[in-house]
Design a protein around this motif. Sequence first.
Motif, PDB file in Angstrom:
ATOM      1  N   LYS A 109       0.832  -1.200   0.000  1.00 18.64           N
ATOM      2  CA  LYS A 109       0.000   0.000   0.000  1.00 18.64           C
ATOM      3  C   LYS A 109       0.869   1.252   0.000  1.00 18.64           C
ATOM      4  N   ARG A 110       0.444   2.226  -0.825  1.00 19.61           N
ATOM      5  CA  ARG A 110       1.024   3.570  -0.808  1.00 19.61           C
ATOM      6  C   ARG A 110       0.014   4.532  -0.196  1.00 19.61           C
ATOM      7  N   ILE A 111       0.483   5.366   0.733  1.00 16.51           N
ATOM      8  CA  ILE A 111      -0.404   6.280   1.447  1.00 16.51           C
ATOM      9  C   ILE A 111       0.140   7.692   1.296  1.00 16.51           C
ATOM     10  N   ASP A 112      -0.733   8.625   0.933  1.00 18.82           N
ATOM     11  CA  ASP A 112      -0.317  10.030   0.915  1.00 18.82           C
ATOM     12  C   ASP A 112       0.138  10.414   2.313  1.00 18.82           C
ATOM     13  N   ALA A 113       1.389  10.840   2.447  1.00 21.79           N
ATOM     14  CA  ALA A 113       1.926  11.103   3.777  1.00 21.79           C
ATOM     15  C   ALA A 113       2.465  12.517   3.943  1.00 21.79           C
ATOM     16  N   SER A 114       2.905  13.136   2.885  1.00 18.59           N
ATOM     17  CA  SER A 114       3.302  14.546   2.909  1.00 18.59           C
ATOM     18  C   SER A 114       4.575  14.853   3.680  1.00 18.59           C
ATOM     19  N   GLY A 115       5.420  13.854   3.921  1.00 20.04           N
ATOM     20  CA  GLY A 115       6.770  14.162   4.351  1.00 20.04           C
ATOM     21  C   GLY A 115       7.527  14.768   3.176  1.00 20.04           C
ATOM     22  N   ILE A 146       6.424  12.890  -0.006  1.00 21.13           N
ATOM     23  CA  ILE A 146       6.811  11.484  -0.075  1.00 21.13           C
ATOM     24  C   ILE A 146       5.691  10.602   0.458  1.00 21.13           C
ATOM     25  N   ASP A 147       5.319   9.577  -0.311  1.00 23.13           N
ATOM     26  CA  ASP A 147       4.309   8.628   0.137  1.00 23.13           C
ATOM     27  C   ASP A 147       4.852   7.743   1.251  1.00 23.13           C
ATOM     28  N   ALA A 148       3.946   7.314   2.126  1.00 24.77           N
ATOM     29  CA  ALA A 148       4.267   6.265   3.094  1.00 24.77           C
ATOM     30  C   ALA A 148       4.028   4.916   2.419  1.00 24.77           C
ATOM     31  N   LEU A 149       4.937   3.976   2.640  1.00 22.58           N
ATOM     32  CA  LEU A 149       4.866   2.656   2.003  1.00 22.58           C
ATOM     33  C   LEU A 149       4.771   1.573   3.066  1.00 22.58           C
ATOM     34  N   THR A 150       3.802   0.700   2.913  1.00 18.15           N
ATOM     35  CA  THR A 150       3.676  -0.431   3.835  1.00 18.15           C
ATOM     36  C   THR A 150       3.347  -1.690   3.043  1.00 18.15           C
ATOM     37  N   ALA A 151       3.624  -2.830   3.649  1.00 20.52           N
ATOM     38  CA  ALA A 151       3.289  -4.106   3.033  1.00 20.52           C
ATOM     39  C   ALA A 151       3.049  -5.130   4.135  1.00 20.52           C
ATOM     40  N   GLN A 152       2.189  -6.077   3.837  1.00 17.09           N
ATOM     41  CA  GLN A 152       1.893  -7.128   4.807  1.00 17.09           C
ATOM     42  C   GLN A 152       1.621  -8.428   4.070  1.00 17.09           C
ATOM     43  N   GLN A 153       1.901  -9.522   4.739  1.00 16.41           N
ATOM     44  CA  GLN A 153       1.535 -10.813   4.185  1.00 16.41           C
ATOM     45  C   GLN A 153       0.011 -10.919   4.126  1.00 16.41           C
ATOM     46  N   GLU A 154      -0.503 -11.665   3.149  1.00 18.45           N
ATOM     47  CA  GLU A 154      -1.948 -11.750   2.969  1.00 18.45           C
ATOM     48  C   GLU A 154      -2.658 -12.377   4.163  1.00 18.45           C
ATOM     49  N   PRO A 210      -2.349   0.967   8.533  1.00 16.64           N
ATOM     50  CA  PRO A 210      -1.152   1.824   8.534  1.00 16.64           C
ATOM     51  C   PRO A 210      -1.488   3.299   8.749  1.00 16.64           C
ATOM     52  N   TYR A 211      -0.525   4.008   9.307  1.00 17.19           N
ATOM     53  CA  TYR A 211      -0.642   5.435   9.577  1.00 17.19           C
ATOM     54  C   TYR A 211       0.172   6.224   8.554  1.00 17.19           C
ATOM     55  N   PRO A 212      -0.325   7.382   8.106  1.00 14.45           N
ATOM     56  CA  PRO A 212       0.477   8.190   7.172  1.00 14.45           C
ATOM     57  C   PRO A 212       1.772   8.699   7.789  1.00 14.45           C
ATOM     58  N   THR A 213       1.794   8.855   9.119  1.00 13.05           N
ATOM     59  CA  THR A 213       3.024   9.292   9.779  1.00 13.05           C
ATOM     60  C   THR A 213       4.013   8.152   9.972  1.00 13.05           C
ATOM     61  N   GLN A 214       3.563   6.913   9.807  1.00 15.15           N
ATOM     62  CA  GLN A 214       4.382   5.717   9.987  1.00 15.15           C
ATOM     63  C   GLN A 214       5.039   5.666  11.374  1.00 15.15           C
ATOM     64  N   LYS A 215       4.336   6.153  12.369  1.00 13.70           N
ATOM     65  CA  LYS A 215       4.880   6.150  13.722  1.00 13.70           C
ATOM     66  C   LYS A 215       4.105   5.236  14.663  1.00 13.70           C
ATOM     67  N   TRP A 216       3.096   4.552  14.148  1.00 13.14           N
ATOM     68  CA  TRP A 216       2.307   3.664  14.980  1.00 13.14           C
ATOM     69  C   TRP A 216       2.090   2.333  14.279  1.00 13.14           C
ATOM     70  N   VAL A 217       2.151   1.247  15.027  1.00 15.16           N
ATOM     71  CA  VAL A 217       1.694  -0.068  14.594  1.00 15.16           C
ATOM     72  C   VAL A 217       0.842  -0.611  15.735  1.00 15.16           C
ATOM     73  N   ARG A 218      -0.455  -0.678  15.536  1.00 17.31           N
ATOM     74  CA  ARG A 218      -1.350  -1.154  16.598  1.00 17.31           C
ATOM     75  C   ARG A 218      -1.413  -2.673  16.553  1.00 17.31           C
ATOM     76  N   SER A 219      -0.407  -3.303  17.129  1.00 24.31           N
ATOM     77  CA  SER A 219      -0.327  -4.767  17.089  1.00 24.31           C
ATOM     78  C   SER A 219      -1.488  -5.418  17.820  1.00 24.31           C
ATOM     79  N   GLN A 220      -2.108  -4.721  18.762  1.00 22.98           N
ATOM     80  CA  GLN A 220      -3.199  -5.325  19.524  1.00 22.98           C
ATOM     81  C   GLN A 220      -4.430  -5.596  18.678  1.00 22.98           C
ATOM     82  N   GLN A 221      -4.567  -4.958  17.510  1.00 28.49           N
ATOM     83  CA  GLN A 221      -5.732  -5.217  16.674  1.00 28.49           C
ATOM     84  C   GLN A 221      -5.402  -6.137  15.499  1.00 28.49           C
ATOM     85  N   VAL A 222      -4.161  -6.623  15.444  1.00 28.79           N
ATOM     86  CA  VAL A 222      -3.737  -7.514  14.369  1.00 28.79           C
ATOM     87  C   VAL A 222      -4.040  -8.967  14.740  1.00 28.79           C
TER      88      VAL A 222
END
Length: 576
Positions: free
Chosen positions: A324-330, A540-548, A555-567
């Motif tokens: 996934k590419r996310i508009d992040a604006s860095g 600059i876009d934020a870039l994330t990827a995950q296994q299916e 994902p967050y546009p700031t790329q500063k959070w990963v909420r593992s508790q909801q995964v």
Amino acid sequence: MELTGDSFIYLDLNEHSMRDKTTAQPMNVSAVNRRTLLKGVGAGAAMGLAGCMSGGESQGTNDGGGDSGGEESTQTPAGELNRGGHLRLSAIASADTLNGWQLDSKHERLIIQSLNSYLTWMKPDLTVGPDLATDWEANEDATQWTFYLREDATWHHNGDRVVAEDIAATANAIYAEDSTAAGKGSLGPLESAEVVDDTTVRFNLSASDGLIPRRWARTVAPIYPADVIENRRDEMATTDFGSGPFELESFSAGDETVLTPYDDYYLTDEDGNQLPYLDKVTITQLPDTNTQVTSFRNEDVDILWNASRSQWDRIKSASGVNSKRIDASGFTVIQMRSDKPPFDDNRVRTAFKLAVNRSALLNGAASGLGTVAYDNPIGPAYPGHSDVPERTQDLDEAARLLEEAGYGESGDPIELDFYAPSSPSKVLDTTVIAAEHFNQLPNVTINVQQQSYDNWISNTWLNAQFYTSWYTQRPTTDTLLLQVWHSEGSWNEAHWSDEEFDQAADAARSAQTEEERNEHLATCQQILHERGPSVISFYIDALTAQQEYVNGFDPYPTQKWVRSQQVSLGDDAPTQ
């Protein structure tokens, strides 16, 4: 470079007066392991239990950006819920401390946000919801904020309840005179925090600030126990003193961290299912992005929450992967120090802005993974963005402006050293490519000077005449405007001063409605475009990827959070 700091925005809170509070009484959970209980009951009973644990109907103050109090819920992953499994994350930077007030890397952020709780929680859309606080309100001029706390949050290390004393102790310690906490100064104009009762804490401010709930959702503001702050602060670097969704099984600085679910974590999903879903999370330090991507392609890493641009083709071409590419604006930003010649003349600054080929910079420095910008630091992904006129490369007009300013072919030469740190690569690449463009101008010679990061941050940043810097956007849109471009900003890299800009930025800070604030922000952006000291060529876009087989990763546009508790992990996950 992790730069912190927020500025202040005011909101129209006149209609909100201090009101009587009635807090729902949660069930007594201290005598029962909540996770064990939920494993032994059906879905209907779990939903009933979630209702007992709820803090009641949302009563929070709305700041115009969707930030409100009320009970937090997270979306249940699509399909049948799978409990258990081992989530494997990775990071390149080292994690050397568990002290959330001294964060120095994204790796450390991953650990701290899993172990710790926050007063409020930043959502992926950059609005704010409840965490330890379920509700909040401000006085009429937003110089005092009162937070109402949940009663079912407990500390990992001793099982005691999290109370208002802990919140107040955290806030006062971060803002203490001798504090070196990363969040000091960036969490609002705090004068003091005081305990009203066990479930109520009050922040007293030195100036109006309508976004205090949003500021205290930042990663630099984890809450710690008052007794630890007072008596055991030296242990915070190596000991789990959190109340968050996971607790510490093992921590090896610079190597691997293993987390297991905290059985008495207080949040459930919207269907009443106990969070977290996972049995274990491992965060491993890897030597480089190539190794990280190889591990991801081999299904040894489950999520790339901050994926490498240089490896993006390898990532998105892997089988069984959702990217996934996310508009992040860095952005990267070329700063022209405007209190000295030649950049004290706006004609020269404009000539340099016209010299760059912005598409070439986007493609060369950011692998094309972003959007062209026109010298406006607030990108389209963020509230308050205002469109400014496009600015394309025009060497003839640039040469004319230089000639008019007394430089150019028949005037004085311009020869400048142009500084950049060796990493991150996007900054050095921006500098090298832009220098080629600048050197096409008549009688202009630009010499690139590559430095180590330590040398750059110690000697060049805030001092040099011509250099490249970089920023990620902040959740509050005005932050960088006031910190970097206001004449009194603490990071005024270009030593720029513009009275009209300062007035508009100050007016945005004191605006009491979203509409009024955006009006002033638009003025700021237009001024920066027309006569500012900065070349901003792309977001600059934020870039994330995950296994299916990974579900619930948001994902967050700031790329500063990963909420593992909801995964959660599907049946086909290798570690399920």
